[in-house]
Design a protein around this motif. Structure first.
Motif, short mmCIF file in Angstrom:
data_model
loop_
_atom_site.label_atom_id
_atom_site.label_comp_id
_atom_site.label_asym_id
_atom_site.label_seq_id
_atom_site.Cartn_x
_atom_site.Cartn_y
_atom_site.Cartn_z
N VAL A 4 -29.28 42.73 47.80
CA VAL A 4 -28.06 41.98 48.11
C VAL A 4 -26.91 42.55 47.29
O VAL A 4 -26.98 42.64 46.06
N LEU A 5 -25.83 42.92 47.98
CA LEU A 5 -24.68 43.56 47.35
C LEU A 5 -23.45 42.67 47.48
O LEU A 5 -23.01 42.35 48.59
N TRP A 17 -39.50 50.49 46.54
CA TRP A 17 -39.38 49.61 47.69
C TRP A 17 -39.21 50.39 48.99
O TRP A 17 -38.50 51.39 49.05
N ASN A 18 -39.87 49.87 50.04
CA ASN A 18 -39.68 50.35 51.41
C ASN A 18 -39.54 49.15 52.32
O ASN A 18 -39.78 48.01 51.90
N ASP A 19 -39.18 49.38 53.58
CA ASP A 19 -38.98 48.28 54.55
C ASP A 19 -37.98 47.27 53.98
O ASP A 19 -38.19 46.06 54.01
N VAL A 20 -36.87 47.79 53.46
CA VAL A 20 -35.89 46.97 52.74
C VAL A 20 -34.81 46.48 53.71
O VAL A 20 -34.33 47.23 54.56
N THR A 21 -34.44 45.20 53.57
CA THR A 21 -33.23 44.68 54.20
C THR A 21 -32.10 44.77 53.19
O THR A 21 -32.26 44.32 52.05
N VAL A 22 -30.98 45.35 53.58
CA VAL A 22 -29.80 45.40 52.71
C VAL A 22 -28.75 44.46 53.28
O VAL A 22 -28.41 44.53 54.46
N ILE A 23 -28.28 43.54 52.44
CA ILE A 23 -27.26 42.57 52.83
C ILE A 23 -26.03 42.81 51.97
O ILE A 23 -26.13 42.87 50.75
N GLY A 24 -24.87 42.95 52.61
CA GLY A 24 -23.64 43.15 51.86
C GLY A 24 -22.52 42.25 52.35
O GLY A 24 -22.33 42.09 53.56
#
Length: 250
Positions: free
Chosen positions: A31-32, A90-97
């Motif tokens: 989470v960014l 980490w793999n299969d990562v969701t990135v939320i910004g």
């Protein structure tokens, strides 16, 4: 609910990242935060923690942290976060910004040579130059009402200085929009109907540039829907993050 663990990760010589971590099982989420800083995404971390492993770094330059001179643009910051994903394994990562963090999230996906990122979520994000659309950057924290409590939401002067160091005077990357067609993962774009920083029209055009994106408006929310209409945001987010939803969006 247990509070997120706070720790500092020595990522490279001269670059220490302050992190908040929460959750111990489930798919990983990075989470960014945007201009208002780490506190603005706390509701998101708290919501995700029961079902995901969550890490939320403080962008170097916010909250009194040191921004090394080499971190002078969004791609440099994105590279640091790709290093972080490698450090965590980490793999299969969701990135939320959110807001500025959405720009960093998009750049991180574009530069993900290892294929670690599988989903992208943008909330009222900046980044591309979109013809006919302007970014209205807050001048600073909103002024308190007479006799009222200090308002929430605006970036501090230090945060604005850090953001401008990364984002440049235009607060946008003219080369970003055409590159979005190369993003193969599913994308969820969430936008407040009343956003005065970047309009819903900006958001629609942003979403339309991705091959696999869906666009969701949040009625009654402005630039920080996660703070203003959290339950509505969580409904869309949870739907997107369930395995069935992500499988059908390809």
């Amino acid at each position: 609910m247990t509070a997120p663990l706070q720790r500092t990760v020595p990522l490279r010589p001269g670059l220490d990242l302050d992190l908040r971590e929460a959750g111990s099982s489930g798919s990983p989420v990075l989470v960014l935060h945007g201009g208002p800083g780490p506190s603005s995404i706390t509701p998101l971390i708290d919501h995700l923690a029961p079902d995901h492993r969550v890490v939320a770094p403080t962008h170097p330059g916010w909250e009194g942290t040191v921004r090394p001179d080499v971190l002078d643009c969004v791609p440099a910051l994105a590279a640091a976060y790709l290093d972080l994903l490698g450090h965590l394994g980490w793999n299969d990562v969701t990135v939320i910004g959110t807001s500025f963090g959405g720009w960093v999230a998009t750049q991180t996906v574009l530069d993900d040579r290892e294929g670690r990122i599988s989903r992208l979520v943008l909330m009222d994000a900046i980044g591309p130059v979109i013809p006919g659309q302007q970014i209205t950057v807050p001048a600073g924290p909103p002024a308190p009402a007479a006799g009222g409590p200090a308002p929430q939401g605006g970036p501090s002067a230090q945060s604005m200085a850090a953001m401008r160091a990364y984002a440049g005077p235009a607060m946008a990357d003219s080369g970003l929009l055409p590159r979005l067609s190369t993003v193969t993962c599913p994308v969820l774009v969430i936008w407040g109907t009343d956003d005065t920083v970047v309009s819903p029209g900006f958001g629609r055009a942003y979403a339309a540039a991705f091959p696999h994106a869906r666009f969701e408006l949040i009625p009654g929310a402005g630039h920080l829907p996660i703070r203003e209409k959290p339950e509505t945001v969580f409904t869309h987010l949870d739907s997107f993050l369930t395995p069935r939803a992500s499988a059908t969006s390809h």
